[in-house]
Design a protein around this motif. Structure first.
Motif, PDB file in Angstrom:
ATOM      1  N   GLN A 150       0.831  -1.210   0.000  1.00 18.94           N
ATOM      2  CA  GLN A 150       0.000   0.000   0.000  1.00 18.94           C
ATOM      3  C   GLN A 150       0.868   1.264   0.000  1.00 18.94           C
ATOM      4  O   GLN A 150       0.591   2.235  -0.711  1.00 18.94           O
ATOM      5  CB  GLN A 150      -0.909   0.016   1.250  1.00 18.94           C
ATOM      6  CG  GLN A 150      -1.929  -1.119   1.290  1.00 18.94           C
ATOM      7  CD  GLN A 150      -3.142  -0.850   0.412  1.00 18.94           C
ATOM      8  OE1 GLN A 150      -3.003  -0.319  -0.685  1.00 18.94           O
ATOM      9  NE2 GLN A 150      -4.317  -1.227   0.876  1.00 18.94           N
ATOM     10  N   LEU A 151       1.946   1.244   0.810  1.00 22.94           N
ATOM     11  CA  LEU A 151       2.810   2.419   0.896  1.00 22.94           C
ATOM     12  C   LEU A 151       3.498   2.711  -0.435  1.00 22.94           C
ATOM     13  O   LEU A 151       3.611   3.872  -0.852  1.00 22.94           O
ATOM     14  CB  LEU A 151       3.861   2.237   1.997  1.00 22.94           C
ATOM     15  CG  LEU A 151       3.354   2.235   3.445  1.00 22.94           C
ATOM     16  CD1 LEU A 151       4.501   1.946   4.406  1.00 22.94           C
ATOM     17  CD2 LEU A 151       2.701   3.558   3.799  1.00 22.94           C
ATOM     18  N   LYS A 152       3.956   1.660  -1.106  1.00 23.73           N
ATOM     19  CA  LYS A 152       4.613   1.856  -2.405  1.00 23.73           C
ATOM     20  C   LYS A 152       3.625   2.384  -3.441  1.00 23.73           C
ATOM     21  O   LYS A 152       3.984   3.197  -4.304  1.00 23.73           O
ATOM     22  CB  LYS A 152       5.252   0.545  -2.871  1.00 23.73           C
ATOM     23  CG  LYS A 152       6.546   0.227  -2.112  1.00 23.73           C
ATOM     24  CD  LYS A 152       7.180  -1.074  -2.579  1.00 23.73           C
ATOM     25  CE  LYS A 152       8.501  -1.313  -1.843  1.00 23.73           C
ATOM     26  NZ  LYS A 152       9.127  -2.597  -2.206  1.00 23.73           N
ATOM     27  N   SER A 153       2.381   1.932  -3.346  1.00 21.02           N
ATOM     28  CA  SER A 153       1.348   2.441  -4.254  1.00 21.02           C
ATOM     29  C   SER A 153       1.080   3.922  -3.984  1.00 21.02           C
ATOM     30  O   SER A 153       0.931   4.720  -4.909  1.00 21.02           O
ATOM     31  CB  SER A 153       0.043   1.643  -4.088  1.00 21.02           C
ATOM     32  OG  SER A 153       0.238   0.291  -4.437  1.00 21.02           O
ATOM     33  N   ILE A 179      -6.268   8.270  -2.484  1.00 20.83           N
ATOM     34  CA  ILE A 179      -6.192   7.258  -1.419  1.00 20.83           C
ATOM     35  C   ILE A 179      -7.304   6.222  -1.593  1.00 20.83           C
ATOM     36  O   ILE A 179      -7.088   5.022  -1.426  1.00 20.83           O
ATOM     37  CB  ILE A 179      -6.254   7.935  -0.029  1.00 20.83           C
ATOM     38  CG1 ILE A 179      -4.928   8.661   0.238  1.00 20.83           C
ATOM     39  CG2 ILE A 179      -6.510   6.916   1.075  1.00 20.83           C
ATOM     40  CD1 ILE A 179      -4.940   9.545   1.454  1.00 20.83           C
ATOM     41  N   LYS A 180      -8.503   6.688  -1.959  1.00 19.50           N
ATOM     42  CA  LYS A 180      -9.610   5.742  -2.203  1.00 19.50           C
ATOM     43  C   LYS A 180      -9.261   4.797  -3.362  1.00 19.50           C
ATOM     44  O   LYS A 180      -9.543   3.597  -3.304  1.00 19.50           O
ATOM     45  CB  LYS A 180     -10.889   6.516  -2.537  1.00 19.50           C
ATOM     46  CG  LYS A 180     -11.502   7.248  -1.346  1.00 19.50           C
ATOM     47  CD  LYS A 180     -12.695   8.086  -1.811  1.00 19.50           C
ATOM     48  CE  LYS A 180     -13.184   9.008  -0.722  1.00 19.50           C
ATOM     49  NZ  LYS A 180     -14.194   9.958  -1.214  1.00 19.50           N
ATOM     50  N   LEU A 181      -8.654   5.355  -4.412  1.00 21.64           N
ATOM     51  CA  LEU A 181      -8.271   4.525  -5.563  1.00 21.64           C
ATOM     52  C   LEU A 181      -7.236   3.483  -5.179  1.00 21.64           C
ATOM     53  O   LEU A 181      -7.314   2.322  -5.598  1.00 21.64           O
ATOM     54  CB  LEU A 181      -7.724   5.404  -6.693  1.00 21.64           C
ATOM     55  CG  LEU A 181      -8.753   6.123  -7.568  1.00 21.64           C
ATOM     56  CD1 LEU A 181      -8.060   7.092  -8.502  1.00 21.64           C
ATOM     57  CD2 LEU A 181      -9.572   5.130  -8.377  1.00 21.64           C
ATOM     58  N   ILE A 182      -6.254   3.873  -4.349  1.00 18.92           N
ATOM     59  CA  ILE A 182      -5.193   2.957  -3.925  1.00 18.92           C
ATOM     60  C   ILE A 182      -5.779   1.772  -3.163  1.00 18.92           C
ATOM     61  O   ILE A 182      -5.313   0.637  -3.271  1.00 18.92           O
ATOM     62  CB  ILE A 182      -4.151   3.706  -3.051  1.00 18.92           C
ATOM     63  CG1 ILE A 182      -3.323   4.648  -3.924  1.00 18.92           C
ATOM     64  CG2 ILE A 182      -3.250   2.750  -2.303  1.00 18.92           C
ATOM     65  CD1 ILE A 182      -2.511   3.964  -4.993  1.00 18.92           C
ATOM     66  N   ASN A 212      -4.238   7.447 -14.527  1.00 15.13           N
ATOM     67  CA  ASN A 212      -4.679   6.691 -15.701  1.00 15.13           C
ATOM     68  C   ASN A 212      -4.251   5.228 -15.631  1.00 15.13           C
ATOM     69  O   ASN A 212      -5.003   4.324 -15.995  1.00 15.13           O
ATOM     70  CB  ASN A 212      -4.119   7.328 -16.984  1.00 15.13           C
ATOM     71  CG  ASN A 212      -4.872   8.595 -17.382  1.00 15.13           C
ATOM     72  OD1 ASN A 212      -5.946   8.868 -16.838  1.00 15.13           O
ATOM     73  ND2 ASN A 212      -4.323   9.353 -18.296  1.00 15.13           N
ATOM     74  N   GLU A 213      -3.028   4.996 -15.141  1.00 10.91           N
ATOM     75  CA  GLU A 213      -2.540   3.617 -15.015  1.00 10.91           C
ATOM     76  C   GLU A 213      -3.399   2.816 -14.036  1.00 10.91           C
ATOM     77  O   GLU A 213      -3.681   1.638 -14.263  1.00 10.91           O
ATOM     78  CB  GLU A 213      -1.075   3.625 -14.547  1.00 10.91           C
ATOM     79  CG  GLU A 213      -0.106   4.099 -15.635  1.00 10.91           C
ATOM     80  CD  GLU A 213       1.308   4.283 -15.109  1.00 10.91           C
ATOM     81  OE1 GLU A 213       1.653   3.637 -14.096  1.00 10.91           O
ATOM     82  OE2 GLU A 213       2.073   5.081 -15.705  1.00 10.91           O
ATOM     83  N   ILE A 214      -3.824   3.461 -12.931  1.00  9.99           N
ATOM     84  CA  ILE A 214      -4.694   2.783 -11.960  1.00  9.99           C
ATOM     85  C   ILE A 214      -6.043   2.456 -12.598  1.00  9.99           C
ATOM     86  O   ILE A 214      -6.565   1.348 -12.452  1.00  9.99           O
ATOM     87  CB  ILE A 214      -4.902   3.657 -10.705  1.00  9.99           C
ATOM     88  CG1 ILE A 214      -3.600   3.747  -9.916  1.00  9.99           C
ATOM     89  CG2 ILE A 214      -5.996   3.088  -9.816  1.00  9.99           C
ATOM     90  CD1 ILE A 214      -3.699   4.563  -8.647  1.00  9.99           C
TER      91      ILE A 214
END
Length: 591
Positions: A150-153, A179-182, A212-214
């Motif tokens: 999660q932290l790296k994201s 943060i919601k997307l992560i 966009n990548e997410i």
């Protein structure tokens, strides 16, 4: 009790006045210690022999207890309403025992590699990752592995400057959205429908690439992603585009296009035309030798930065989210008298306030109706005599249910208009006061064209692109971008005629279609023509092309940002290799 909501005739004030515990004519300085303790510190208690005017079910509660419970422990509307009064009587200090860490000493004595749990959660994300990489423990790996993921994201998405202890109310809209997307990025779920509302808000083009990548990764897991968006860089990645319009409000709501991005580019819609438009830097930027100097500014990640901005021109301050743009400008201008910050924070408003009340012209509208109909002016107020007797001017009836959400329905007496039947029957040129509140700004300008006191503020509102809004729209339903433009309109009227002011806007293009940006630019140019200075904290590339002067902060966010990369004419920014803003601006001008 000198606090607004404790005045003697208020329900809170009566809880002391009618308690029977005090001599109401006795001065506080003459109270005994016992009387003062009763007044201030009594915990909620049932009175044994209360006076006849004491509410039967009420408990007496000491002033300190009641005040803390009402204004310090709870988040409510009153807390914002009485902010200045609260600040007058309340002082906040860091707890001397835990030094702001919130935990007891036993917990804080437990440390890993010299850090307690609060020290760890106070680290910026990148430093927290480095700390976890030093821990080699089979016991801890079940906690560390998912946490590291999660932290790296979070770091990848550009939030490396945040700490795990950061309080969520202090996050910007863009930070909260990411943060919601992560949270969903590493989810194994599929066959879901994700609806994402303007993920580009508050983001630099560099950050948008990662968003966009997410979005693409969520799709590739077998999910459907619906994105509501204005940003060309987000629209570009869509498999299917639906365009609504052709205009806003009553003049919108129709499907104007449906198909691929390539087909949209060649369509005749306003979105298609905007995406095809070629962009150029401003041909003749204003070059004023008279400058504003900000010297040795330090705040957050900005350390000892000095910049200069031309007066009576438009400066755009750029840089990735978290680079230090807002810190630089807010610290640099906070003690200057001639500065107006126009942000997107909600105006203190309830559902009883509307566009007319904010513009201070509802009184003029009521006077107009009173004069034309002969009815008392107070009858045209839904907060006064004219209020519907059933809903008391709210337009809706709310039923509070014990174990379920409140149930709200439109009042069946006034049908949501808020007024008494006899008020609705009083009409001018066929319009009741409720009909006026249903008019758009454009329609109202036509109706009040012979009444400049009302028409002029509405014209200013139209100049910011808000001609589609209705006069009776509650202020608590406005978006951040709309609130900002309503605030701006106050300075665009003939009677306002502000001069020699510095106007600072924080991301004014939020929520705007590319075709709306020229309307906003006209408003800024109007302010500059009146010898004012305009400063925009902005990510929008179109707005950068219209700048007279650019200040770029970076290169990245948090501890990796905070440096002045560039200040000067926009064409010179394109030569700065370490600026990600320059990279995206070069691409934008070439497209």
């Amino acid at each position: 009790i000198k606090f607004p909501s404790f005045r003697p005739d208020s329900w809170r004030g009566k809880r002391y006045l009618y308690s029977g515990l005090f001599d109401n004519d006795k001065k506080l300085k003459d109270y005994t210690e016992e009387e003062m303790n009763t007044f201030l510190y009594t915990e909620p208690t049932k009175l044994k022999n209360p006076p006849s005017n004491w509410p039967r079910t009420a408990k007496f509660e000491g002033l300190i207890h009641r005040f803390r419970r009402s204004f310090l422990l709870n988040d409510n509307f009153e807390k914002n309403k009485f902010r200045s009064d609260i600040d007058r009587v309340v002082t906040s200090k860091v707890c001397p025992t835990c030094h702001g860490k919130r935990l007891n000493q036993k917990v804080l004595s437990c440390k890993i590699n010299g850090l307690d749990i609060a020290d760890f959660t106070n680290l910026p994300i990148d430093e927290a990752i480095a700390f976890l990489e030093q821990i080699d423990s089979t016991k801890a790996k079940y906690i560390i592995e998912p946490l590291m993921q999660q932290l790296k994201s979070l770091s990848y998405i550009g939030l490396n400057y945040l700490s795990l202890s950061r309080e969520t109310p202090t996050l910007s809209g863009g930070e909260s959205q990411r943060i919601k997307l992560i949270r969903h990025l590493n989810s194994p779920l599929s066959d879901l429908v994700y609806i994402i509302d303007e993920p580009s808000v508050g983001l630099h083009p560099e950050d948008i690439q990662r968003i966009n990548e997410i979005i693409i990764s969520l799709k590739e897991k077998g999910n459907t992603v619906l994105v509501v968006e204005h940003d060309p860089d987000v629209i570009k990645i869509a498999d299917h585009v639906v365009d609504l319009g052709p205009f806003a409000g009553k003049n919108g709501g129709k499907f104007t296009f449906e198909g691929t991005y390539e087909a949209l580019l060649s369509s005749d819609t306003s979105t298609g035309k905007a995406l095809r438009r070629k962009h150029h830097l401003k041909k003749h930027p204003i070059q004023n030798e008279d400058k504003i100097h900000l010297s040795h500014i330090s705040r957050n990640n900005i350390q000892d930065v000095s910049v200069e901005l031309p007066k009576n021109a438009m400066t755009v301050v750029t840089g990735v989210a978290g680079s230090g743009k807002s810190s630089l400008i807010s610290a640099g201008f906070e003690h200057q008298d001639n500065v107006t910050f126009i942000d997107q924070k909600p105006v203190h408003a309830s559902n009883r306030s509307n566009l007319l009340t904010y513009l201070n012209i509802f009184d003029d509208v009521r006077s107009f109706f009173s004069k034309e109909t002969g009815m008392k002016k107070s009858m045209f107020s839904y907060n006064s005599e004219g209020a519907c007797p059933q809903c008391h001017g709210k337009g809706v009836l709310k039923t509070e249910l014990a174990f379920m959400p409140d149930f709200t329905q439109i009042c069946d007496v006034c049908n949501g208009t808020r007024y008494r039947p006899e008020v609705l029957e009083a009409k001018v040129d066929g319009y009741s006061i409720a009909d006026i509140l249903s008019l758009t700004v454009d329609e109202a300008i036509a109706f009040f064209n012979s009444n400049p006191k009302i028409a002029e503020p509405l014209q200013a509102l139209k100049a910011t692109g808000l001609d589609y809004m209705t006069l009776g729209q509650s202020l608590d339903t406005l978006s951040g971008g709309e609130i900002q433009r309503v605030k701006l309109s106050r300075y665009l009227t003939e009677s306002a005629s502000v001069e020699n002011q510095i106007f600072i806007f924080d991301e004014p293009t939020t929520g705007l279609h590319e075709d709306d940006i020229p309307i906003l630019l006209d408003s800024f140019n109007h302010l500059i023509a009146q010898n004012n200075t305009v400063i925009l904290i902005e990510h929008n590339l179109t707005m950068m092309t219209e700048a007279d002067w650019i200040i770029d902060i970076g290169p990245y966010a948090g501890s990796k940002g905070g440096k002045l990369l560039f200040e000067g004419l926009p064409n010179k920014l394109l030569e700065v290799d370490q600026s990600v803003t320059a990279q995206h601006l070069r691409r934008y001008l070439a497209d």
